[in-house]
Design a protein around this motif. Sequence first.
Motif, short mmCIF file in Angstrom:
data_model
loop_
_atom_site.label_atom_id
_atom_site.label_comp_id
_atom_site.label_asym_id
_atom_site.label_seq_id
_atom_site.Cartn_x
_atom_site.Cartn_y
_atom_site.Cartn_z
N ILE A 153 0.83 -1.22 0.00
CA ILE A 153 0.00 0.00 0.00
C ILE A 153 0.86 1.27 0.00
O ILE A 153 0.68 2.13 -0.87
CB ILE A 153 -1.01 -0.01 1.18
N PRO A 154 1.81 1.43 0.93
CA PRO A 154 2.54 2.70 0.97
C PRO A 154 3.31 2.99 -0.32
O PRO A 154 3.38 4.15 -0.76
CB PRO A 154 3.52 2.52 2.14
N GLU A 159 2.44 10.86 -3.07
CA GLU A 159 2.49 12.05 -2.20
C GLU A 159 3.47 11.77 -1.05
O GLU A 159 3.54 10.64 -0.58
CB GLU A 159 1.13 12.28 -1.53
N SER A 160 4.15 12.80 -0.57
CA SER A 160 5.00 12.54 0.60
C SER A 160 4.14 12.65 1.86
O SER A 160 3.17 13.42 1.89
CB SER A 160 6.17 13.52 0.66
N PHE A 161 4.42 11.86 2.84
CA PHE A 161 3.64 11.91 4.09
C PHE A 161 4.50 11.46 5.26
O PHE A 161 5.51 10.78 5.07
CB PHE A 161 2.37 11.03 3.99
N ASP A 162 4.08 11.86 6.47
CA ASP A 162 4.81 11.49 7.69
C ASP A 162 4.15 10.32 8.40
O ASP A 162 4.82 9.45 8.96
CB ASP A 162 4.82 12.66 8.70
N VAL A 163 2.79 10.36 8.42
CA VAL A 163 2.05 9.37 9.22
C VAL A 163 0.96 8.76 8.35
O VAL A 163 0.30 9.47 7.58
CB VAL A 163 1.38 10.05 10.44
N ILE A 164 0.78 7.46 8.46
CA ILE A 164 -0.32 6.79 7.75
C ILE A 164 -1.18 6.08 8.80
O ILE A 164 -0.66 5.51 9.76
CB ILE A 164 0.23 5.81 6.68
N ALA A 179 5.39 -2.21 7.61
CA ALA A 179 6.57 -2.84 7.00
C ALA A 179 6.91 -2.20 5.65
O ALA A 179 8.06 -2.27 5.21
CB ALA A 179 6.34 -4.34 6.82
N GLY A 180 5.90 -1.60 5.01
CA GLY A 180 6.13 -1.02 3.68
C GLY A 180 6.54 0.44 3.71
O GLY A 180 6.68 1.08 2.65
N LEU A 181 6.72 1.02 4.90
CA LEU A 181 7.03 2.46 4.99
C LEU A 181 8.50 2.76 4.72
O LEU A 181 9.36 1.89 4.87
CB LEU A 181 6.66 2.99 6.38
N ARG A 182 8.74 4.02 4.37
CA ARG A 182 10.13 4.46 4.20
C ARG A 182 10.65 4.99 5.53
O ARG A 182 9.88 5.29 6.45
CB ARG A 182 10.19 5.57 3.14
N GLU A 183 11.95 5.12 5.61
CA GLU A 183 12.64 5.70 6.76
C GLU A 183 11.96 7.02 7.17
O GLU A 183 11.67 7.85 6.32
CB GLU A 183 14.09 5.98 6.33
N GLY A 184 11.68 7.19 8.44
CA GLY A 184 11.13 8.46 8.92
C GLY A 184 9.61 8.51 8.92
O GLY A 184 9.02 9.39 9.55
N GLN A 185 8.94 7.59 8.21
CA GLN A 185 7.48 7.56 8.23
C GLN A 185 7.02 6.62 9.34
O GLN A 185 7.74 5.70 9.72
CB GLN A 185 6.95 7.03 6.88
N THR A 215 9.09 -4.15 13.02
CA THR A 215 9.52 -2.78 12.77
C THR A 215 9.09 -1.90 13.95
O THR A 215 8.05 -2.15 14.57
CB THR A 215 8.92 -2.22 11.46
N GLY A 216 9.86 -0.88 14.25
CA GLY A 216 9.54 -0.06 15.42
C GLY A 216 8.77 1.20 15.05
O GLY A 216 8.74 2.16 15.81
N ASN A 217 8.11 1.21 13.89
CA ASN A 217 7.53 2.45 13.37
C ASN A 217 6.01 2.48 13.43
O ASN A 217 5.38 3.16 12.65
CB ASN A 217 8.00 2.63 11.91
#
Length: 272
Positions: A153-154, A159-164, A179-185, A215-217
């Motif tokens: 999904i991500p 679009e750039s985003f911080d939180v989903i 698990a599909g997020l980028r660094e910092g999201q 993942t710790g995100n």
Amino acid sequence: MLPSPVAEVRDERLARADLRVVLKRDDLIHPEIPGNKWRKLKYNLVAAREQGARRLLTFGGAYSNHIRAVAAAGSYCGFETVGVIRGEEHLPLNPSLAYAVDQGMRLSYMDRTTYRRKHEPDVIAGLRERFGEFFLLPEGGSNALAVRGCAEIPGEITESFDVICCAVGTGGTLAGIAAGLREGQRAVGFSALKGGGFLNDDVARLQQEAYGRVTGNWSIDLDHHFGGFAKRSAELDAFIEDFQRRHGIELDWEVVRMRHGSTSRPGGARRP
Ligand SMILES: Cc1ncc(COP(=O)(O)O)c(C=O)c1O
């Protein structure tokens, strides 16, 4: 429709708070296998086909959207389907189960005590004796393959985003998205269940099963369940109505309309 579109929610209250909210419209993926249902089934259907399975078997409550989606997916992809339903049979069938039967699903009812043990080997062996070989999909469809599907999904969001954010019922969607997020999201899940603290363990276990690590995100908000699973409140109904008026998007209504065959006011909410 894949990849599903994204749509910005324009609202002066968000603008005042200097926030942008963009919806990933996974509800538009398919009318009968919408949203996370398709994401979770995709790699499971591939695995079932690769293993030469002819039959899918899964579990759910009497109003389970997962049961509906498996029935539809089986009929589209040429699998027989068996739905093991928690509790006793109630006739006439409610619209969800009637839909599943229309799609060719065979229903079987399991008493609540046995249902709690549904993934234990003796219960599964009993089901195999009764229905023959099958590819097993867990309740809510959340397993390692489902997590991998949700992890896509991500990557579709340009679009750039911080939180989903997403809802949490059995945890597979959040486990995959995070698990599909980028660094910092980071990902925030909202529990649809009252007392859903155990979901933290479930999401961690699902990530472990899918990727061998957690993942710790991500985190889970446990305080916005509005009374518990599939419960409604005046506040929640008012929000749904206001959202529809402002943005022309029927939160939850599509599911209810499919269930009741009309656009009348919903009497229940979405279930995993
Ligand atoms: C749109 C949507 N998001 C998230 C969820 C929660 O999914 P999961 O059971 O993977 O936690 C559901 C429940 O089915 C859902 O309908």
